[in-house]
Design an enzyme around this catalytic site. Structure first.
Site, mmCIF file in Angstrom:
data_model
loop_
_atom_site.group_PDB
_atom_site.id
_atom_site.type_symbol
_atom_site.label_atom_id
_atom_site.label_comp_id
_atom_site.label_asym_id
_atom_site.label_seq_id
_atom_site.Cartn_x
_atom_site.Cartn_y
_atom_site.Cartn_z
ATOM 1 N N LYS B 99 0.832 -1.204 0.000
ATOM 2 C CA LYS B 99 0.000 0.000 0.000
ATOM 3 C C LYS B 99 0.872 1.262 0.000
ATOM 4 O O LYS B 99 0.569 2.254 -0.651
ATOM 5 C CB LYS B 99 -0.878 -0.027 1.256
ATOM 6 N N ASP B 176 19.183 -13.538 -26.370
ATOM 7 C CA ASP B 176 18.675 -12.209 -26.140
ATOM 8 C C ASP B 176 17.430 -12.377 -25.265
ATOM 9 O O ASP B 176 16.665 -13.324 -25.449
ATOM 10 C CB ASP B 176 18.303 -11.577 -27.485
ATOM 11 N N GLY B 337 27.965 -1.672 -23.115
ATOM 12 C CA GLY B 337 29.205 -0.918 -23.287
ATOM 13 C C GLY B 337 30.461 -1.672 -22.899
ATOM 14 O O GLY B 337 31.472 -1.058 -22.545
ATOM 15 N N GLY B 359 27.666 -7.804 -26.288
ATOM 16 C CA GLY B 359 26.899 -8.027 -27.505
ATOM 17 C C GLY B 359 27.652 -7.400 -28.659
ATOM 18 O O GLY B 359 28.447 -8.058 -29.334
#
Lengths: 410, 410
Positions: B99, B176, B337, B359
């Protein structure tokens, strides 16, 4: 009003973001391609036609305002092929706001989902009509009492407090969403004991109160527990949807043996929608995704409490719960700050298909929870007859005391 | 440094919030009582001793700065009894930020968890040492290649692209996180085909590349699928933890038959931690809760990409992954990076227990993914010998080309 459903086979996500003005187009293109097929230019020609089916597309770029240092605040629309998804919320959320959620100041404002995708999600098993039929409550708002302050009570004490609420005739008593401990009574024991007590009271009063039990435990046990609780007489399952995950709830909604309405609690959702510049818009989190996941009743912060979603977000949320589409509509349960004097306003703002969900507005009644529930029914009685509450209160002590304590909205 | 573990039996949550100065104490008290037992004053005396075990407590209030209109920004510490929880993330998150997350400008900054509670969560099955043992990679960072641009490729094309990465000798190739479609090949088919290809390459090169497969599908099917993928040769399971829910992952970690490391992806987490004024701090979301849930490797935005968590949050995150405590430590995988020239800096900043996850820094190598992977191993080779990369690059073409393309960090 656009209800977020489209005929095409793309999901269109609208983001509000901050970006350098001269980089806005490249940013949008980078999202569309980077978050779908990764790269386009490096693809061998032979693959392009097949891969193209999975590539995202920039559908719109709108600058909202200039900001400092050559930056703008803008909205961009990106279309993602449904073929990239697999009918899970994980695939939907990760595709439209996975990596992107971590990419600076950006907020997911809107999701337009094609019917083809909507149909891959379960949607409500009962919906408005199904909940009404189960509870035998037609042509009026439902009344739900929040069962507060349960930790530390024995089963006997809990049953006593349940009975006090049921005596007021409320349609539902719902667990507090923070009630997890099973040290004093398991959910199964509570369901059985409350159902027996509700039967006993109904024999006398003709009104049977259902119990919305907090569904808790490890994920792998939830479906079995839900089936068991349904079988033992639970009136609804209160589920902390955001904390557990939408896919967990969709599993319950898809299971025919979990034959009991799902009451979706919004706990933790503010962590997603709170900021105006980050996260995901409240109407998506508490409206659109809740309905897809299978909520039959959806709780959200009311427009009348100290913290509201605002008028526009509330209207969008309600549209998600109620709009035409492949799924049944959801009963809205605007919560926080609900008291009997508000009932005419609630009818006016939301119509008859809603749940009057009150904690303090029932338990804080000078005559106790029993009178607190009755005061809501008195107010409903008055509105149905077009009577001002003050008029109806004259020979209705529950409503009169409620009005004396809380008054009417200004 | 405090690692968030305590000896007592309370969870202590620290919030940063905005409040009227003259209401700060009442607000804190309202949270402590309102979010645990609901009310104190209305309790019959007979119940107080039992209920007191469940009552929250204000542990600290610190004003950070004065804001406009009599408001302050403050930090408050609230202690919640562990007795209110049930060993699920749902109970933890709903108790400390259910809450409350919807209650205006408030952010969950810190969670101190007693060992008693920590032990109720599974933690990593393998941890740093277990992952190293499985992959046969000791005393050096692991190298992981991100398998980009898979949508639309046939199984044959996928295997070819996997082989290109495996030829570079990388320890892991990871899917991925947006790869959900099974239209071209199921995860099971990919695991079997990649494992066969990896064996074939290992016979020649002596280096076997493992495959971290994206675990997808409805929640009720995930444990069976995870067991099956483990059995068929998956090297790790990539899991979108935030999108699925921490409890879903904890179920996998608790299951002895899911005998394969969990690689936790941070997708969607920015929706929780992005804002400085709302949501949940990044080190809790991506560090503390990931380890509790059972991540063996934890991906998070690196300090070197365009969007970082900042130095302080990154240090807290790393402390959560690595601190002493009841659970095994997690291998950090700072991502985005990462390129070969960064390797000396990564050793310096993070030590040897980490995953070099790249990547573009692998696929973008002028010689392709094969040379991209090798360039990382060349860089590791150099650092281990105390050689400057430029020196080592003289007779190492993969590293030389990488340095020519990406250079060294400034």
């Amino acid at each position: 009003m656009d209800h977020g459903y489209r005929g095409s086979s793309d999901v269109v996500a609208t983001y509000r973001l901050r970006e350098r003005k001269d980089k806005l187009e490249a940013r949008a293109e980078g999202i569309a391609v980077g978050l779908t097929i990764g790269t386009w230019t490096d693809l061998p020609a032979a693959r392009k036609s097949e891969v193209a089916k999975h590539c995202g597309r920039v559908e719109g770029i709108r600058v909202l305002e200039e900001a400092a240092l050559g930056e703008v605040v803008a909205e961009i629309d990106i279309a993602y092929p449904v073929a990239n998804l697999n009918g899970t919320f994980a695939s939907l959320l990760v595709t439209v706001f996975g990596k992107l959620s971590m990419d600076g100041e950006i907020r997911l404002e809107r999701l337009q989902l094609p019917d083809e995708l909507v149909r891959q999600f379960p949607g409500p098993k009962f919906g408005v009509q199904g909940v009404r039929d189960r509870l035998g409550a037609h042509n009026r708002p439902l009344v739900m009492s929040i069962f507060k302050a349960c930790a530390g009570l024995t089963l006997e004490e809990l049953v006593e407090a349940f009975a006090e609420q049921a005596e007021g005739g409320v349609d539902l008593v719902k667990d507090d969403e923070i009630f997890f401990t099973e040290a004093y009574a398991t959910p199964e024991e509570r369901v059985r004991a409350y159902a027996a007590k509700a039967d006993e009271i109904a024999e006398r009063t003709g009104r049977k109160t259902a119990y919305a039990v907090n569904l808790t435990g490890p994920v792998h046990s939830l479906r079995d527990r839900a089936r068991r609780l349904a079988e033992q007489g639970a009136g609804a399952l209160l589920v902390n949807v955001v904390a557990y995950g939408y896919d967990v709830v969709a599993d319950l909604a898809r299971d025919a043996e979990v034959h009991v309405p799902i009451l979706a609690h919004p706990a933790v959702s503010g962590a997603l929608y709170g900021s105006p510049n980050y996260g995901i818009a409240a109407d998506i989190v508490l409206g659109q995704l809740m309905r897809l996941a299978g909520a039959d009743i959806g709780i959200f912060p009311s427009m009348y409490g100290s913290v509201t979603l605002g008028q526009a977000a509330t209207e969008r949320l309600l549209a998600h719960l109620r709009a035409d589409g492949p799924h049944k509509p959801v009963l809205p349960a605007p919560s926080a700050g609900i008291y009997p004097g508000l009932v005419p306003r609630l009818y006016q703002d939301l119509g008859v298909d809603l749940v009057l969900n009150a904690g303090g507005g029932i338990h804080g009644h000078p005559g106790g929870a029993r009178m607190g529930g009755r005061a809501f029914f008195d107010a409903i009685w008055a509105v149905e007859r077009g009577l001002p509450l003050a008029e109806a209160a004259k020979d209705r002590p529950a409503l009169r005391q409620a009005l004396e304590k809380w008054g009417m909205p200004s």
